[in-house]
Design a protein around this motif. Structure first.
Motif: not given
Length: 679
Positions: A58-77
């Motif tokens: 969930s991403i907080r945007v004011g009173e709304n909460r945007v729903v997002a799906l995790v599709c990839a992840m990695h570290t910066d190094v």
């Protein structure tokens, strides 16, 4: 970590509760995706566990909460540093948002009115929000399993939306497609008891899934009269899957209506009341006729024709029809010697109208000859559509097509066109009249794209083939295309459902089916295990292979038993003496073999063979006689050799005269040339 336990008050963002603190911040955002940066302090994986691929955040945007799906992840190094802070970059796909309505009640919508800004705080998904996302908000829902992200939350589908628009279940072999279909059918029958289900079962698996609600139709109980087949379907049976000969098809197109007009067995057939209306009957009209009448019409046409060029195709057609009638595998078509108009009884039995408490028909196709399976599937799908059409939607039908890529392949040059046409008609027009199509396949890449595009709900189980995944990716909504990346690794019994029957694409696990109603193969066959010998009854297997009645089964010898070892080696039996040379006789030979009683006890010794005069060298002809012979030859025709009287073998043979003529010719060829030339 178990987050499903947090309810109501526990869903508040209390900093003291583990897992409720801020996960990260948005560092990049586009129209459909966003990038979140998070920090794993001192190498701890407690926070990293909340970012597993496939989870909703969930991403907080004011009173709304945007729903997002995790599709990839990695570290910066590259690498992971133990005991130090690790910066993680998480790619998410925007799915929708939860926002308050005019009354202040929060609700979920697939669209996004306010996009995340840079630095927006990202939290884990609340259980209440997760429930709100997948809640259908309707009473016409059925629970088919649970969510993969939170097993405490049920997975719901909207049954009317599932049945009013077609659906598909795809997945590779062994992932549980058949069990999932059986579960969906049980839920659909509970929600709509008036539904009638026809299952085209090529593996004989669904009979066990509906022990109390299904009627099993196999080769032993199938009665599908040949006159219900259309011309293309009937010719497919006659030619056994091979290309049809146009001349024979044209003859059938002309003669079958004549045979139908000649049928007078049913006074209730309205089409036969006026025999003068020739246009009312065609080769495709489902009106009874007799095969004997059809063969008689073929014989009549053969007798009328003049010239041999037009007769062979009629004779060939007659042989094909007779061969099909005498083939025991086609007994389900030509089983009745007396033809009656039984179309109402056939429809009532196959499509369960009224049903008598058993609304499901499992049509077992494994025992039907492979060359006519397409014709049977064609007539069943065609009749299903016509019943729904002419009943004005009063009969609600669901046709389950297992292994659908066999009947409607992607290559238009393959398959049987009437079957493709019948299934396509249900897919394109069936929902208008109350007939629904359920497509089940393990190779969606080999399925006609038009059929799959008509399926409004898809349950995608594990697919390893890239081409199959691409087909599903093209059918899923654009906002959830990354969901397909999970298809190659999800577990058995797990699926990604998307379409009209679900609110948003969801990754879910089907609930377990009771063992009593678990689909399994060969459930409709009687056991063939001999309890006394603890082995397989081969005679029963042979009987099924021959497709004949047990009363007509020929007497088979007992199975060979291992012979005991001999006490001592025995000398081989002497070879039989060669047969006696048969006598020759000038009387006509009989067709039976003589027995020992026909011969005398003792026969006289045969006379020594006399030399054939024709093989002796010719004596020189005197000069006087030679001149007279030359003078007479001018007045007489050339002499001809007359063979000896026809000799026949006492045992019915007729080859010996040919041998004598052959020896005579060889003797003439071996005679010295000087003996044939006048000196």
């Amino acid at each position: 970590m178990q987050h499903g336990a947090y309810q109501d008050e526990a869903d508040r963002r209390d900093a003291d509760l583990a897992g409720n603190r801020c996960l990260g911040h948005v560092v990049a955002c586009s129209g459909a995706r966003a990038t979140v940066s998070a920090t794993a302090e001192k190498g701890s994986t407690e926070l990293a566990e909340l970012w597993s691929v496939g989870r909703l955040i969930s991403i907080r945007v004011g009173e709304n909460r945007v729903v997002a799906l995790v599709c990839a992840m990695h570290t910066d190094v590259p690498g992971w540093k133990d005991g130090e802070d690790n910066i993680m970059q998480i790619e998410v796909e925007l799915v929708g948002e939860i926002h308050p309505d005019e009354q202040g009640t929060f609700m979920f919508s697939a669209g996004i009115s306010k996009y995340p800004y840079l630095g927006a705080i990202v939290h884990r998904m609340r259980t209440s929000d997760l429930k709100m996302i997948y809640d259908q908000g309707s009473t016409n829902t059925a629970t088919i399993g649970c969510l993969t992200q939170d097993r405490s939350l049920p997975a719901h589908i909207n049954v009317p939306a599932l049945l009013s628009r077609h659906f598909a279940v795809v997945g590779t072999t062994g992932v549980g497609k058949t069990t999932a279909v059986a579960l969906l059918m049980h839920k659909a029958l509970q929600a709509d008891p008036s539904l009638r289900v026809l299952i085209l079962d090529p593996h004989n698996e669904f009979a066990a899934a509906f022990p109390d609600h299904a009627v099993v139709i196999d080769t032993d109980t199938l009665d599908l009269p040949f006159w219900l087949f259309r011309l293309e379907e009937f010719t497919e049976v006659l030619f056994r899957g091979r290309p049809a000969i146009p001349e024979e098809v044209d003859a059938l197109r002309d003669l079958i209506p004549e045979a139908k007009r000649a049928f007078k067995g049913s006074a209730d057939t309205a089409l036969l009341r006026k025999s003068t209306e020739k246009s009312s009957l065609t080769a495709d009209t489902p009106v009874p006729y007799r095969v004997a009448d059809l063969l008689a019409l073929i014989d009549e046409r053969i007798g009328r024709l003049e010239g041999r060029s037009e007769k062979p195709h009629l004779r060939s057609l007659k042989v094909r029809i007779q061969s099909a009638i005498n083939d025991p595998r086609y007994e389900f078509m030509f089983s009745s010697n007396t033809i009656h108009d039984t179309i109402a009884q056939t429809i009532s039995h196959i499509f369960r109208i009224p049903g008598d408490g058993k609304p499901v028909t499992t049509f077992q196709l494994s025992g039907i000859p492979s060359e006519v399976v397409n014709s049977v599937a064609s007539i069943l799908c065609r009749m299903a559509f016509e019943i729904a059409l002419w009943s004005s939607g009063a009969v609600r039908l669901l046709v389950i097509c297992e292994e659908a890529h066999r009947y409607v392949p992607a290559d238009p040059t393959l398959g049987f066109f009437p079957t493709r046409q019948a299934i396509s008609r249900i897919a394109k027009e069936g929902r208008k009249y109350g007939v629904c199509l359920g497509v089940v396949t393990q190779r969606p890449g080999e399925l006609d794209p038009t059929i799959l595009s008509q399926c409004s709900t898809v349950f995608a189980m594990r697919l390893a083939n890239d081409n199959d995944q691409e087909i599903i990716r093209s059918a899923i909504p654009d906002s959830s295309t990354s969901t397909i990346s999970f298809l190659s690794s999800i577990g058995n019994g797990e699926a990604i459902a998307f379409g009209e029957a679900v609110a948003v694409p969801m990754r879910m696990v089907f609930e377990r089916v009771a063992k009593r109603v678990l689909p399994r193969a060969n459930s409709g066959l009687a056991p063939t295990i001999d309890s006394a010998a603890a082995g397989v009854d081969l005679k029963a297997i042979v009987q099924r292979m021959r497709h004949i009645d047990p009363a007509e089964q020929p007497q088979m010898a007992d199975l060979p038993q291992p012979a005991p070892a001999p006490a001592q080696a025995q000398a081989p039996a002497p070879a039989p003496a060669p047969p006696m040379q048969p006598d020759y006789d000038e009387a006509p030979a009989s067709n039976h073999l003589d027995t020992a009683a026909d011969f005398p006890a003792a026969r006289p010794e045969p006379e020594p063979q006399r030399p054939d005069p024709a093989l002796e060298p010719a004596a020189p002809i005197p000069q006087e006689r030679a001149s007279e012979s030359r003078a007479g030859d001018r007045d007489q025709p050339a002499p001809t050799f007359s063979p000896k009287p026809q000799l026949t073998r006492r045992f019915g043979g007729g080859d010996e005269p040919r041998r004598e003529m052959s020896s005579l010719r060889s003797g003439l060829l071996k005679r010295p040339l000087s003996s044939l030339i006048d000196k």
